[in-house]
Motif scaffolding. Structure first.
Motif, PDB file in Angstrom:
ATOM      1  N   ARG A 120     -13.405 -14.192   7.475  1.00 43.07           N
ATOM      2  CA  ARG A 120     -14.038 -12.554   7.724  1.00 43.07           C
ATOM      3  C   ARG A 120     -12.906 -11.319   7.599  1.00 43.07           C
ATOM      4  NH1 ARG A 120     -19.214 -12.316   7.363  1.00 43.07           N
ATOM      5  NH2 ARG A 120     -19.589 -11.181   9.022  1.00 43.07           N
ATOM      6  N   GLY A 121     -11.990 -11.432   8.796  1.00 43.41           N
ATOM      7  CA  GLY A 121     -11.294 -10.911   8.820  1.00 43.41           C
ATOM      8  C   GLY A 121      -9.900 -10.587   8.121  1.00 43.41           C
ATOM      9  N   PHE A 122     -10.186 -11.403   7.223  1.00 43.37           N
ATOM     10  CA  PHE A 122      -9.023 -10.791   6.192  1.00 43.37           C
ATOM     11  C   PHE A 122      -9.772 -10.797   4.661  1.00 43.37           C
ATOM     12  CE2 PHE A 122      -6.494 -15.498   6.502  1.00 43.37           C
ATOM     13  CZ  PHE A 122      -5.394 -15.313   6.489  1.00 43.37           C
ATOM     14  N   ALA A 123     -11.048 -10.750   5.009  1.00 41.47           N
ATOM     15  CA  ALA A 123     -11.614 -10.388   3.977  1.00 41.47           C
ATOM     16  C   ALA A 123     -11.835  -8.867   4.505  1.00 41.47           C
ATOM     17  CB  ALA A 123     -13.404 -10.826   4.013  1.00 41.47           C
ATOM     18  N   ASP A 124     -11.641  -7.954   5.775  1.00 38.88           N
ATOM     19  CA  ASP A 124     -12.383  -7.238   6.146  1.00 38.88           C
ATOM     20  C   ASP A 124     -11.513  -5.737   5.759  1.00 38.88           C
ATOM     21  OD1 ASP A 124     -14.730  -5.363   8.157  1.00 38.88           O
ATOM     22  OD2 ASP A 124     -12.845  -5.525   9.894  1.00 38.88           O
ATOM     23  N   ALA A 125      -9.967  -6.641   6.022  1.00 37.28           N
ATOM     24  CA  ALA A 125      -8.482  -6.496   6.490  1.00 37.28           C
ATOM     25  C   ALA A 125      -8.137  -5.822   4.393  1.00 37.28           C
ATOM     26  CB  ALA A 125      -7.259  -7.680   6.489  1.00 37.28           C
TER      27      ALA A 125
ATOM     28  N   HIS B 230     -22.388  -3.637  12.392  1.00 43.27           N
ATOM     29  CA  HIS B 230     -23.323  -3.184  11.889  1.00 43.27           C
ATOM     30  C   HIS B 230     -23.924  -4.556  10.620  1.00 43.27           C
ATOM     31  CE1 HIS B 230     -21.225   0.612  12.244  1.00 43.27           C
ATOM     32  NE2 HIS B 230     -19.452   0.466  11.569  1.00 43.27           N
ATOM     33  N   GLY B 231     -25.287  -4.095  11.007  1.00 44.47           N
ATOM     34  CA  GLY B 231     -26.170  -5.236  10.669  1.00 44.47           C
ATOM     35  C   GLY B 231     -25.849  -6.772  10.688  1.00 44.47           C
ATOM     36  N   ALA B 232     -27.157  -7.662  11.321  1.00 41.61           N
ATOM     37  CA  ALA B 232     -27.344  -8.608  11.743  1.00 41.61           C
ATOM     38  C   ALA B 232     -26.037  -9.747  11.694  1.00 41.61           C
ATOM     39  CB  ALA B 232     -28.626  -8.893  11.370  1.00 41.61           C
ATOM     40  N   GLU B 233     -25.416  -9.177  10.314  1.00 38.40           N
ATOM     41  CA  GLU B 233     -24.418 -10.661   9.672  1.00 38.40           C
ATOM     42  C   GLU B 233     -23.495 -10.622  11.034  1.00 38.40           C
ATOM     43  OE1 GLU B 233     -22.280 -11.798   6.158  1.00 38.40           O
ATOM     44  OE2 GLU B 233     -23.278 -10.467   5.787  1.00 38.40           O
ATOM     45  N   GLN B 234     -22.892  -9.473  11.287  1.00 34.97           N
ATOM     46  CA  GLN B 234     -21.949  -8.731  11.756  1.00 34.97           C
ATOM     47  C   GLN B 234     -22.281  -9.438  13.680  1.00 34.97           C
ATOM     48  OE1 GLN B 234     -19.707  -5.128  11.859  1.00 34.97           O
ATOM     49  NE2 GLN B 234     -19.088  -5.450   9.684  1.00 34.97           N
ATOM     50  N   TRP B 235     -23.197  -8.954  13.587  1.00 36.29           N
ATOM     51  CA  TRP B 235     -23.267  -9.449  14.889  1.00 36.29           C
ATOM     52  C   TRP B 235     -24.327 -11.256  15.232  1.00 36.29           C
ATOM     53  CZ3 TRP B 235     -24.039  -7.070  19.462  1.00 36.29           C
ATOM     54  CH2 TRP B 235     -24.632  -5.634  19.347  1.00 36.29           C
TER      55      TRP B 235
ATOM     56  N   LEU C 169     -22.486 -13.112  13.328  1.00 39.00           N
ATOM     57  CA  LEU C 169     -20.729 -14.214  13.311  1.00 39.00           C
ATOM     58  C   LEU C 169     -19.913 -13.449  13.031  1.00 39.00           C
ATOM     59  CD1 LEU C 169     -21.743 -15.330   9.138  1.00 39.00           C
ATOM     60  CD2 LEU C 169     -22.078 -16.617  11.294  1.00 39.00           C
ATOM     61  N   GLY C 170     -20.037 -12.169  13.980  1.00 36.95           N
ATOM     62  CA  GLY C 170     -18.787 -10.975  14.385  1.00 36.95           C
ATOM     63  C   GLY C 170     -18.317 -10.733  12.863  1.00 36.95           C
ATOM     64  N   LYS C 171     -17.381  -9.948  13.335  1.00 40.04           N
ATOM     65  CA  LYS C 171     -16.672  -8.655  12.122  1.00 40.04           C
ATOM     66  C   LYS C 171     -15.546  -9.299  12.228  1.00 40.04           C
ATOM     67  CE  LYS C 171     -15.857  -3.559  11.567  1.00 40.04           C
ATOM     68  NZ  LYS C 171     -16.546  -2.599  11.765  1.00 40.04           N
ATOM     69  N   GLY C 172     -14.740 -10.565  12.112  1.00 41.88           N
ATOM     70  CA  GLY C 172     -13.665 -11.217  11.496  1.00 41.88           C
ATOM     71  C   GLY C 172     -12.075 -11.261  12.826  1.00 41.88           C
ATOM     72  N   SER C 173     -11.953 -11.783  13.057  1.00 42.20           N
ATOM     73  CA  SER C 173     -10.749 -11.902  13.963  1.00 42.20           C
ATOM     74  C   SER C 173      -9.638 -11.083  13.855  1.00 42.20           C
ATOM     75  CB  SER C 173     -10.203 -13.615  13.585  1.00 42.20           C
ATOM     76  OG  SER C 173      -8.793 -13.715  14.381  1.00 42.20           O
ATOM     77  N   GLY C 174      -8.796 -10.469  14.723  1.00 38.95           N
ATOM     78  CA  GLY C 174      -8.093  -9.362  14.465  1.00 38.95           C
ATOM     79  C   GLY C 174      -8.740  -8.027  13.613  1.00 38.95           C
TER      80      GLY C 174
ATOM     81  N   GLY D 299     -18.974 -13.250  16.843  1.00 37.24           N
ATOM     82  CA  GLY D 299     -20.361 -13.288  16.700  1.00 37.24           C
ATOM     83  C   GLY D 299     -21.270 -13.856  18.137  1.00 37.24           C
ATOM     84  N   LEU D 300     -22.317 -13.573  17.695  1.00 41.32           N
ATOM     85  CA  LEU D 300     -23.214 -14.397  18.963  1.00 41.32           C
ATOM     86  C   LEU D 300     -23.229 -16.368  18.558  1.00 41.32           C
ATOM     87  CD1 LEU D 300     -26.659 -12.150  18.945  1.00 41.32           C
ATOM     88  CD2 LEU D 300     -24.889 -12.119  20.496  1.00 41.32           C
TER      89      LEU D 300
END
Length: 866
Positions: free
Chosen positions: A154-159, A574-579, A581-586, A786-787
Motif C-alpha cells: 500500500r505504501g508503494f501504491a500511495d507513492a 480517509h475512508g474505512a479501508e485506510q482505517w 488496513l492503513g495508508k501504507g508503510s512510510g 490500520g486497525l
C-alpha cells in the motif's frame, strides 16, 4: 518455527580442520537455501555501499565467517555492534544501511553452518529446547508479517507505484521498505535462533544477554564521547539532548531513548546475578555509564519509563527466587557452574530498604537545596558509613543496643555542638571536622570483631556515625547559611530515625544475614552505593540543570501539542479501508506534507537530471523558518586547514532565494562554531523565457570566511559538517555542482556533481521535528497498517507479557528483563513513534519474537546466564 538439530550424515567434506557434511534433512536443505539467498542479497548490498563497495564486501565476508563459527551465538554478533553501525551521515544511505549487511551476513554464515553441520552437535531433546512456538503463535507471527508486507504494497501504491532507488528520501517509494523492514530482518534470523536455542539453549541465552549488554555499553560510550566533545560532561544547562550515533534522530525522534530502555534491563539483571568479581565490576561500570546516558537524554519519557519497567522486573525476579526457594535445594536443578540462587529478602528487610532509600532521597533533595554540592557530598559520606555498618552491631541484646543508641545520641550532640562552635570561629573548619568524623568511622569499622558481642563498640560506632551526621549539617550550614542549616537538620533527623529503627529492630536491616556477609555482602553494598550515586546525580541534575527544569515545567504545553498532532495525523486517514488496513508503510511524512497544516510543509530534496546531468533540487519549508527549523542537506567533511575557505557553486533558481552555506562542528542536529555565508541567489533568464522558468545555470564563488582550527580535541573529536539550507519560505534552488577548498587547496567535498546520486550527502531538520513522526508507536502502526495491524501487534505484545510473567516462560533467567524492556518500549512509545527507526524496530521485534517462544528449561529455575 520448530527447529531440528543436526543429525549424523554421511560423506563429510574435509576443509582443513573443519568437517562439513551435506544436508540430510529437509530443514537443513531449507537452511542451505536461506543461507545462499541471504548471502546473495548481502553481497549485492555490500558491493553497492556508497563509501567503498570493496571494503564493505570484505567486512561482510568476515562477518559471514565469524557467524559460521559462532552460529549458536549469532544474537551476540547482531546486537553488540547495533548502536555503532549507523554510517548514514557519511554514506547517505537511509533505505539500506549497515544493519541490513550485518543481518544478512549473520544469517548467511549461520544458516550455512547449520545446514552443512559445521561444529555439529547432537540434537538436544525436545524438553531442552529454549525456543518453542505453538501453532497459534506461528499463525500470529505470520499474520504480523503479512500485515507488514501488505502495508509495504500500500505504501508503494500511495507513492505512485514501486520504483527502486538506492537513495530515496522520506517522500519516495523506497521509504516503505525502510519503515517496514525491521520485522522481516528479525524473521530472517528467527528460524536460525530457534535451531541454536535447541542445540545449546544456555549458550544461546548467554549470547543474547552478552550481545544486549555490549550494545548498551557501546551506545553509552558513544553518548559519553558526544557529551565530552560537544558540551562537557557536567553541563546540564545547555539545550543539547544526547543522540550518540543514532542517525535516525536527524529529524528528531527518540531512537536513543528506545534503545536505552530496551537494553538497560538486561544489563541490570546481569549485574544483579553475576558472581564473578571482574564481571561485576564491568557490569557496574556499564550501569553507571548507562545512568549518565539516560540523564543526558533529558527525555521525560525515559525518566517515566525506567521506574515503570524496572519495578516489574524486580518483582518478577523476586518471584523467581521465591519459587526456587520453595522448591527446595534438591529440586532446584540448577546448573552447578552458574552458582546457587540467593534467598529472597524478607518482607521487613524490604521495608527497611525502602525506608532507607526514601530517607536518603528526601535528604538529598533537602541538603542539595540548602547546602549545594558540598552538603550533598557530606551526605554521601554519611550513607557510605551507614552501608558499611558491621553485622556485629546487632549481637548485643535489645536493651544494650537501646542504651548505646541513647548515649551515642547524647555524646554526638555534645560533639556536634562543639564542632558547630569551632566552625563558626575558624574558616573551613566545617570541612576538616567532617573529614575527621569520617576517619573515626572508618577506623572503628576496621576494629570490628565479627561474631563478638561488644556493647561498648556499638556505643562508639553509634556516637561516631551521629557525629558524622551532625558535621553534614554543619557543612550545609557553612555553605548555605540558615537555609542550609535547617534543611540539612531535617534531613539528618530523617536519617537518624531510620538508623535508630534498624538498630533496634534488626529484621529491618536489609544487609543482615549470612547471604549479606563476605564477598556477597560487599557486592550488594556496591550496588547500593551505585544507587546512591544515581540518586545524587538525579537530584543535582534536577536542582542544578536549568534545561531539565525547563523540560519538566513545559510538560503540559508539550502534551497539548502532541494531542493536537495526533488528532491532525489521524485526520490524514480517509475512508474505512485506510482505517482498517492503513495508508501504507512510510507514508506519514508525505501525507502530512501535502494534507497537513502549513507547519508540516518542511523542506525537501529531489535528485533530478537535465540533459543527462544530475542536479539537486532543494526546497525550503513553508513554516516559520529559524536557525534550527531550516531543512539542511549536508556532508561530513575532513577537518579544513585553518584559514580562508572558498566555495564554488553552480546553481539556478526561478525566484530570489536566500541560500545558507556553512561549515560547522556538528554531530547530528546541533551545529556549533559555524562559519559561512548567506547569499541571495537571483534568477538569470533569457528575455523570451517565461517568468516562472528555472532560469539559466550560474556559477559563482563565495568566501566562507576564515575558519579556525576545528575538530575538537584528540580525545574527544568533533565531526565537521558542511551544510546548505534555504532561508526563504517555499523557495527552490537547483544545485548542479558544488566544491569547497580550504586554505591549502584541498577539496573537502565528495560527489559534488551528484553523479553518484546522493552518496555522501545527508539531510536533517535540527529542531522542527513534529512533521516527521506520528509521535506515538501505536498510532504509527495504525497509520501504516490500520486497525488490523494494531490488533495483531497488540495481541502479540500482551501475549509476551503474559507468558513471561505468568506462563511457561516466567522462570527463564531473562524473562524479567524481557518484560521490563517491552514495558519501557511501550512507555517511551507513548510519546514517540520509535518503529520508524529501523534499528530500534529491529531490537523491539527481536525481543517480541523471542519472547513469544522463550521458555525455561525444566528444573532451570533462575540459573544465571551472566
Amino acid at each position: 518455527m520448530s527447529a531440528v538439530g543436526t543429525a549424523p550424515a554421511a560423506g563429510p567434506l574435509g576443509l582443513g580442520a573443519l568437517q562439513l557434511r551435506l544436508p540430510t534433512t529437509r530443514l537443513q536443505w531449507l537452511g542451505l537455501a536461506a543461507g545462499l539467498g541471504l548471502g546473495a542479497t548481502g553481497a549485492e548490498l555490500a558491493w553497492h555501499h556508497p563509501l567503498s563497495g570493496a571494503l564493505a564486501l570484505a567486512a561482510w565476508g568476515a562477518c559471514v565467517l565469524l557467524a559460521a563459527l559462532l552460529w549458536v551465538k549469532t544474537p551476540l554478533l547482531v546486537f553488540a555492534p547495533l548502536p555503532l553501525i549507523g554510517l548514514a551521515p557519511w554514506s547517505g544511505w537511509i533505505t539500506f544501511e549497515e544493519l541490513d549487511l550485518l543481518v544478512t551476513a549473520c544469517g548467511c554464515g549461520g544458516y550455512l553452518a547449520y545446514a552443512l553441520q559445521l561444529n555439529a552437535r547432537d540434537r538436544a531433546p525436545a524438553w531442552r529446547h529454549g525456543l518453542v512456538y505453538s501453532p497459534a503463535v506461528v499463525l500470529l507471527i505470520l499474520a504480523l508479517a503479512l500485515s507488514a508486507a501488505w502495508s509495504v504494497k500500500r505504501g508503494f501504491a500511495d507513492a505512485g507505484g514501486f520504483q527502486f532507488g538506492w537513495f530515496h528520501g522520506y517522500h519516495e517509494p523506497m521509504n516503505a521498505v525502510r519503515n517496514a523492514k525491521a520485522i522481516f530482518l528479525v524473521l530472517a534470523l528467527l528460524p536460525l535462533w530457534t535451531a541454536a536455542a535447541a542445540a545449546r539453549p544456555r549458550g544461546f541465552s548467554r549470547g543474547l544477554l552478552l550481545g544486549l549488554v555490549l550494545a548498551l555499553a557501546g551506545g553509552c560510550a558513544a553518548a559519553l564521547w558526544e557529551r565530552m566533545a560537544y558540551t562537557g560532561l557536567l553541563d546540564f544547562s545547555t539545550d543539547y539532548r544526547t543522540t550518540a550515533l543514532f542517525w535516525e534522530m536527524h529529524v528528531g525522534g527518540a531512537a536513543l531513548d528506545g534503545f536505552l530502555v530496551m537494553t538497560l534491563p538486561f544489563a541490570l539483571l546481569a549485574l544483579l546475578r553475576t558472581r564473578s568479581p571482574w564481571r561485576f565490576g564491568i557490569g557496574l561500570a556499564v550501569a553507571l555509564l548507562a545512568a549518565y546516558a539516560v540523564l543526558t537524554t533529558f527525555s521525560r519519557g525515559v525518566y517515566l519509563a525506567l521506574p515503570l519497567a524496572l519495578l516489574p522486573m524486580v518483582l518478577l525476579a523476586d518471584a523467581q527466587r521465591r519459587r526456587v526457594a520453595a522448591s527446595g535445594p534438591e529440586s532446584s536443578g540448577l546448573d552447578s557452574t552458574l552458582g546457587a540462587v540467593d534467598a529472597p529478602l524478607p518482607r521487613l528487610a524490604k521495608l527497611g530498604a525502602l525506608a532507607m532509600a526514601g530517607a536518603f532521597a528526601l535528604a538529598a533533595v533537602l541538603v542539595f537545596g540548602g547546602g549545594g554540592y558540598r552538603g550533598l557530598m557530606a551526605l554521601l559520606f554519611v550513607m557510605l558509613v551507614l552501608l558499611a555498618m558491621p553485622a556485629s552491631l546487632w549481637l548485643p541484646g535489645f536493651s544494650q543496643r537501646l542504651t548505646a543508641l541513647l548515649m551515642g545520641g547524647v555524646l554526638a550532640l555534645l560533639l556536634g555542638g562543639a564542632s558547630w562552635a569551632l566552625s563558626m570561629a575558624v574558616p573551613k573548619a566545617a570541612y576538616v571536622l567532617n573529614f575527621i568524623a569520617l576517619l573515626c568511622c572508618a577506623g572503628l569499622r576496621l576494629r570490628d570483631a565479627p561474631g563478638r558481642s561488644r556493647p561498648v563498640y556499638v556505643l562508639l560506632v553509634t556516637t561516631a556515625w551521629f557525629w558524622l551526621l551532625s558535621t553534614m549539617v554543619i557543612v550545609a550550614d557553612y555553605w548555605g547559611g540558615t537555609t542550609g542549616r535547617w534543611t540539612a537538620f531535617a534531613a539528618g533527623l530523617a536519617l537518624a530515625g531510620v538508623f535508630a529503627a534498624m538498630l533496634l529492630e534488626q529484621r529491618l536491616w536489609p544487609l543482615q544475614g549470612a547471604s549479606n556477609t563476605g564477598v556477597a555482602g560487599w557486592r550488594k553494598r556496591a550496588l547500593l552505593v551505585a544507587g546512591l550515586l544515581l540518586v545524587m546525580a538525579v537530584v543535582a541534575l534536577a536542582g542544578g540543570g536549568g534545561y531539565l527544569r525547563d523540560r519538566l515545567a513545559s510538560w503540559k504545553e508539550d502534551g497539548q501539542t502532541r494531542l493536537t498532532h495526533w488528532h491532525d495525523g489521524l485526520h490524514l486517514l480517509h475512508g474505512a479501508e485506510q482505517w482498517l488496513l492503513g495508508k501504507g508503510s512510510g507514508r506519514f511524512v508525505a501525507s502530512n506534507f501535502y494534507e497537513g497544516p502549513t507547519e508540516a510543509q518542511v523542506g525537501d530534496y529531489r535528485l533530478r537530471t537535465d540533459e543527462g546531468e544530475a542536479f539537486l533540487a532543494l526546497t525550503g519549508g513553508r513554516h516559520m523558518l529559524g536557525r534550527g527549523e531550516q531543512f539542511r542537506v549536508s556532508q561530513r567533511i575532513a577537518v579544513p586547514a585553518p584559514g580562508p575557505v572558498t566555495l564554488r557553486l553552480t546553481s539556478r533558481t526561478a525566484s530570489d532565494a536566500n541560500l545558507i552555506l556553512q561549515i560547522c562542528e556538528k554531530n547530528l542536529i546541533y551545529p556549533d562554531h559555524c562559519h559561512g555565508t548567506e547569499q541571495t541567489l537571483k534568477p538569470l533568464r533569457d528575455a523570451s523565457a517565461p517568468a516562472d522558468s528555472p532560469g539559466r545555470w550560474v556559477t559563482q564563488q563565495f568566501d566562507l570566511g576564515t575558519v579556525p582550527a576545528l575538530g575538537g580535541d584528540w580525545w574527544a573529536p568533533r565531526f565537521v559538517t558542511f551544510s546548505m539550507a534555504l532561508n526563504t519560505r517555499g523557495a527552490r534552488v537547483d544545485v548542479s555542482r558544488i566544491a569547497i577548498h580550504d586554505s591549502q587547496g584541498r577539496a573537502l567535498l565528495v560527489n559534488g556533481d551528484f553523479n553518484r546520486e546522493m552518496a555522501h550527502w545527508f539531510f536533517s531538520s535540527d529542531r522542527h521535528h513534529m512533521p516527521w513522526h506520528m509521535k506515538n508507536a501505536a498510532l504509527h502502526v495504525l497509520f501504516e497498517q490500520g486497525l488490523v495491524g494494531v490488533a495483531l501487534l497488540g495481541a502479540a505484545f500482551v501475549l509476551v507479557l503474559a507468558r513471561l510473567s505468568f506462563g511457561r516462560g516466567r522462570d527463564h533467567p531473562l524473562a524479567p528483563a524481557f518484560v521490563a524492556a517491552l514495558i519501557g518500549f511501550a512507555t517511551v512509545g507513548s510519546f514517540d513513534s520509535l518503529l520508524d527507526a529501523p534499528r530500534i524496530g529491529f531490537l523491539f521485534f527481536a525481543l517480541l519474537m523471542l519472547g513469544l517462544g522463550l521458555r525455561a528449561l525444566p528444573g532451570e529455575g533462575v540459573a544465571r546466564v551472566a
